[in-house]
Design a protein around this motif. Structure first.
Motif, PDB file in Angstrom:
ATOM      1  N   SER A  77       0.715  -1.300   0.134  1.00 22.60           N
ATOM      2  CA  SER A  77       0.153  -0.102  -0.002  1.00 22.60           C
ATOM      3  C   SER A  77       0.875   1.395  -0.044  1.00 22.60           C
ATOM      4  CB  SER A  77      -0.978  -0.038   0.973  1.00 22.60           C
ATOM      5  OG  SER A  77      -1.556  -1.127   1.193  1.00 22.60           O
ATOM      6  N   ILE A  78       1.925   1.426   0.903  1.00 17.82           N
ATOM      7  CA  ILE A  78       2.700   2.630   1.026  1.00 17.82           C
ATOM      8  C   ILE A  78       4.103   2.150   1.013  1.00 17.82           C
ATOM      9  CG2 ILE A  78       0.767   3.629   2.282  1.00 17.82           C
ATOM     10  CD1 ILE A  78       2.427   3.059   4.849  1.00 17.82           C
ATOM     11  N   LYS A  79       4.989   3.421   0.975  1.00 16.45           N
ATOM     12  CA  LYS A  79       6.323   3.304   0.948  1.00 16.45           C
ATOM     13  C   LYS A  79       6.739   3.507   2.422  1.00 16.45           C
ATOM     14  CE  LYS A  79      10.735   5.558  -0.124  1.00 16.45           C
ATOM     15  NZ  LYS A  79      11.536   6.588  -0.736  1.00 16.45           N
ATOM     16  N   THR A  80       7.303   2.516   3.210  1.00 13.77           N
ATOM     17  CA  THR A  80       7.639   2.740   4.382  1.00 13.77           C
ATOM     18  C   THR A  80       8.670   1.574   4.772  1.00 13.77           C
ATOM     19  OG1 THR A  80       6.937   2.907   6.890  1.00 13.77           O
ATOM     20  CG2 THR A  80       5.893   1.121   5.422  1.00 13.77           C
ATOM     21  N   SER A  81       9.405   1.867   5.921  1.00 11.36           N
ATOM     22  CA  SER A  81      10.489   0.674   6.343  1.00 11.36           C
ATOM     23  C   SER A  81       9.694   0.000   7.758  1.00 11.36           C
ATOM     24  CB  SER A  81      11.622   1.491   6.945  1.00 11.36           C
ATOM     25  OG  SER A  81      12.195   1.822   5.712  1.00 11.36           O
ATOM     26  N   ILE A  82       9.750  -1.077   7.619  1.00 11.75           N
ATOM     27  CA  ILE A  82       9.139  -1.980   8.597  1.00 11.75           C
ATOM     28  C   ILE A  82      10.126  -2.726   9.475  1.00 11.75           C
ATOM     29  CG2 ILE A  82       7.834  -3.963   9.202  1.00 11.75           C
ATOM     30  CD1 ILE A  82       5.990  -3.116   6.862  1.00 11.75           C
ATOM     31  N   ILE A  83      10.107  -2.749  10.803  1.00  7.03           N
ATOM     32  CA  ILE A  83      11.091  -3.313  11.681  1.00  7.03           C
ATOM     33  C   ILE A  83      10.209  -4.198  12.623  1.00  7.03           C
ATOM     34  CG2 ILE A  83      12.490  -3.073  13.548  1.00  7.03           C
ATOM     35  CD1 ILE A  83      13.167  -0.130  12.880  1.00  7.03           C
ATOM     36  N   MET A  84      10.517  -5.479  12.285  1.00  8.73           N
ATOM     37  CA  MET A  84       9.525  -6.640  12.897  1.00  8.73           C
ATOM     38  C   MET A  84      10.175  -6.828  14.173  1.00  8.73           C
ATOM     39  SD  MET A  84       7.944  -8.709   9.803  1.00  8.73           S
ATOM     40  CE  MET A  84       6.486  -9.215  10.649  1.00  8.73           C
ATOM     41  N   LEU A  85       9.304  -7.167  15.101  1.00 11.37           N
ATOM     42  CA  LEU A  85       9.626  -7.777  16.579  1.00 11.37           C
ATOM     43  C   LEU A  85       9.068  -9.144  17.021  1.00 11.37           C
ATOM     44  CD1 LEU A  85       8.552  -4.546  18.494  1.00 11.37           C
ATOM     45  CD2 LEU A  85      10.771  -4.966  17.532  1.00 11.37           C
ATOM     46  N   THR A  86       9.720  -9.821  17.442  1.00 12.19           N
ATOM     47  CA  THR A  86       9.346 -11.154  17.851  1.00 12.19           C
ATOM     48  C   THR A  86       9.859 -11.420  19.239  1.00 12.19           C
ATOM     49  OG1 THR A  86       9.015 -13.492  16.956  1.00 12.19           O
ATOM     50  CG2 THR A  86      11.127 -12.422  16.444  1.00 12.19           C
ATOM     51  N   ALA A  87       9.153 -12.484  19.820  1.00 14.78           N
ATOM     52  CA  ALA A  87       9.771 -12.938  20.957  1.00 14.78           C
ATOM     53  C   ALA A  87      10.701 -14.122  20.611  1.00 14.78           C
ATOM     54  CB  ALA A  87       8.668 -13.331  22.004  1.00 14.78           C
ATOM     55  N   ARG A  88      10.308 -14.868  19.295  1.00 12.21           N
ATOM     56  CA  ARG A  88      11.325 -16.052  18.974  1.00 12.21           C
ATOM     57  C   ARG A  88      12.580 -15.718  18.068  1.00 12.21           C
ATOM     58  NH1 ARG A  88       7.604 -20.596  16.722  1.00 12.21           N
ATOM     59  NH2 ARG A  88       7.198 -19.218  15.363  1.00 12.21           N
ATOM     60  N   ASP A  89      13.560 -16.282  18.645  1.00 17.49           N
ATOM     61  CA  ASP A  89      14.707 -15.904  17.654  1.00 17.49           C
ATOM     62  C   ASP A  89      15.024 -17.206  16.791  1.00 17.49           C
ATOM     63  OD1 ASP A  89      17.069 -15.012  16.506  1.00 17.49           O
ATOM     64  OD2 ASP A  89      18.460 -15.339  18.418  1.00 17.49           O
ATOM     65  N   ASP A  90      14.071 -17.280  15.729  1.00 20.18           N
ATOM     66  CA  ASP A  90      14.100 -18.509  14.985  1.00 20.18           C
ATOM     67  C   ASP A  90      14.508 -17.865  13.540  1.00 20.18           C
ATOM     68  OD1 ASP A  90      13.377 -20.272  13.068  1.00 20.18           O
ATOM     69  OD2 ASP A  90      12.108 -21.223  14.538  1.00 20.18           O
ATOM     70  N   ILE A  91      15.226 -18.450  12.957  1.00 24.32           N
ATOM     71  CA  ILE A  91      15.836 -17.884  11.555  1.00 24.32           C
ATOM     72  C   ILE A  91      14.579 -18.154  10.531  1.00 24.32           C
ATOM     73  CG2 ILE A  91      17.072 -20.164  10.835  1.00 24.32           C
ATOM     74  CD1 ILE A  91      18.261 -16.668   9.990  1.00 24.32           C
ATOM     75  N   ASP A  92      14.042 -19.124  10.676  1.00 21.21           N
ATOM     76  CA  ASP A  92      12.956 -19.183   9.618  1.00 21.21           C
ATOM     77  C   ASP A  92      11.859 -18.224   9.800  1.00 21.21           C
ATOM     78  OD1 ASP A  92      13.772 -21.394   8.535  1.00 21.21           O
ATOM     79  OD2 ASP A  92      12.785 -22.808  10.152  1.00 21.21           O
ATOM     80  N   ASP A  93      11.613 -17.596  10.865  1.00 27.37           N
ATOM     81  CA  ASP A  93      10.639 -16.319  11.408  1.00 27.37           C
ATOM     82  C   ASP A  93      11.340 -15.136  10.531  1.00 27.37           C
ATOM     83  OD1 ASP A  93       8.963 -17.805  12.694  1.00 27.37           O
ATOM     84  OD2 ASP A  93       9.407 -17.257  14.688  1.00 27.37           O
ATOM     85  N   ARG A  94      12.726 -15.301  10.833  1.00 28.55           N
ATOM     86  CA  ARG A  94      13.338 -13.783  10.373  1.00 28.55           C
ATOM     87  C   ARG A  94      13.332 -13.855   8.822  1.00 28.55           C
ATOM     88  NH1 ARG A  94      19.106 -13.209  12.904  1.00 28.55           N
ATOM     89  NH2 ARG A  94      17.594 -14.035  14.580  1.00 28.55           N
ATOM     90  N   VAL A  95      13.670 -14.909   8.166  1.00 31.51           N
ATOM     91  CA  VAL A  95      13.606 -15.089   6.598  1.00 31.51           C
ATOM     92  C   VAL A  95      12.085 -14.787   6.068  1.00 31.51           C
ATOM     93  CG1 VAL A  95      14.022 -16.553   4.831  1.00 31.51           C
ATOM     94  CG2 VAL A  95      15.739 -16.538   6.684  1.00 31.51           C
ATOM     95  N   LYS A  96      11.027 -15.343   6.773  1.00 27.96           N
ATOM     96  CA  LYS A  96       9.999 -15.228   6.378  1.00 27.96           C
ATOM     97  C   LYS A  96       9.409 -13.812   6.491  1.00 27.96           C
ATOM     98  CE  LYS A  96       5.056 -16.698   7.223  1.00 27.96           C
ATOM     99  NZ  LYS A  96       3.991 -17.458   7.850  1.00 27.96           N
ATOM    100  N   GLY A  97       9.895 -13.054   7.367  1.00 28.82           N
ATOM    101  CA  GLY A  97       9.337 -11.580   7.507  1.00 28.82           C
ATOM    102  C   GLY A  97      10.024 -10.722   6.496  1.00 28.82           C
ATOM    103  N   LEU A  98      11.340 -11.271   6.479  1.00 28.49           N
ATOM    104  CA  LEU A  98      12.276 -10.109   5.092  1.00 28.49           C
ATOM    105  C   LEU A  98      11.868 -10.480   3.947  1.00 28.49           C
ATOM    106  CD1 LEU A  98      15.853 -10.807   6.879  1.00 28.49           C
ATOM    107  CD2 LEU A  98      14.591  -8.798   7.101  1.00 28.49           C
TER     108      LEU A  98
END
Length: 228
Positions: A77-98
């Motif tokens: 929808s828009i131009k913005t930068s997103i910083i995601m937060l999570t309680a789990r330090d899981d590489i798969d979560d990180r890759v999915k978000g990126l």
């Protein structure tokens, strides 16, 4: 402290934990940012479209629509930068978000100082027009003139030295690997030796008088970071 606030910067904080939202909101407002908050995915998407924030700090675990879906929808929808937060330090979560468009990723619990450094890095990279001159400690970066000064003195830099020092400065406080520096400064198609980074770091330390390596610090086994 880095000065970026010549123009108003809007940040949207999205988390269903009120204590975390208030912690982030209070800290960012003290730094001069305008902060908006949302506590679920639908509200986040609606506010993002309405406010067009420069930065979205987005928790993954949200009621209703999760953070991944929110990230994908906002990025469409828009131009913005997103910083995601999570309680789990899981590489798969990180890759999915990126892969869905997130620009950065932090694991709870986190320090406000690191969050602020990541916000400033995202602003400098994504919204360079917010200010003509970026001040990072005693350094001033004039991107229009392609010049950097230190303690008010103009530094005589080659184009590569300028790009390297600028990249280090705009990521002040963050550890940058040699491979990341190579990619961002020399480009994907660079076919030379990795130790070219070490050579240019030495050039920069000489030019700014950083004999004790207090400004450009070596993080053993990882890379480098600037500490201002």
């Amino acid at each position: 402290m880095t000065s970026l606030l010549e123009k108003q910067i809007n940040i949207l904080v999205v988390d269903d934990e009120e204590s975390i939202v208030e912690f982030i909101k209070m800290g960012l407002e003290a730094e001069g940012f305008t902060v908006h908050t949302a506590f679920d995915g639908n509200e986040a998407i609606s506010l993002a479209r309405e406010l067009n924030p420069h930065i979205v700090i987005l928790d993954i675990m949200l009621p209703g629509i999760n953070g991944y879906e929110v990230c994908s929808e906002i990025k469409r929808s828009i131009k913005t930068s997103i910083i995601m937060l999570t309680a789990r330090d899981d590489i798969d979560d990180r890759v999915k978000g990126l892969n869905l468009g997130a620009d950065d990723y932090m694991v709870k619990p986190f320090s406000f100082k690191e969050l602020l450094a990541r916000i400033n890095a995202r602003l400098r990279n994504s919204f360079p027009d917010l200010t003509n001159i970026i001040s990072v400690g005693d350094f001033n970066i004039d991107d229009g003139a392609h010049e950097i000064s230190f303690h008010g003195n103009h530094l005589e830099l080659t184009p590569t030295e300028y790009n390297l020092l600028k990249y280090l400065l705009i990521n002040n406080g963050l550890v940058l690997s040699k491979s990341t520096i190579l990619e961002k400064v020399w480009g994907f198609d660079f076919s030379g030796e990795v130790n070219i980074v070490e050579v240019y770091i030495r050039y920069l330390r000489d030019k700014i008088g950083d004999k004790e390596h207090n400004i450009i610090r070596t993080v053993r086994g990882v890379g480098y970071k600037v500490v201002i």
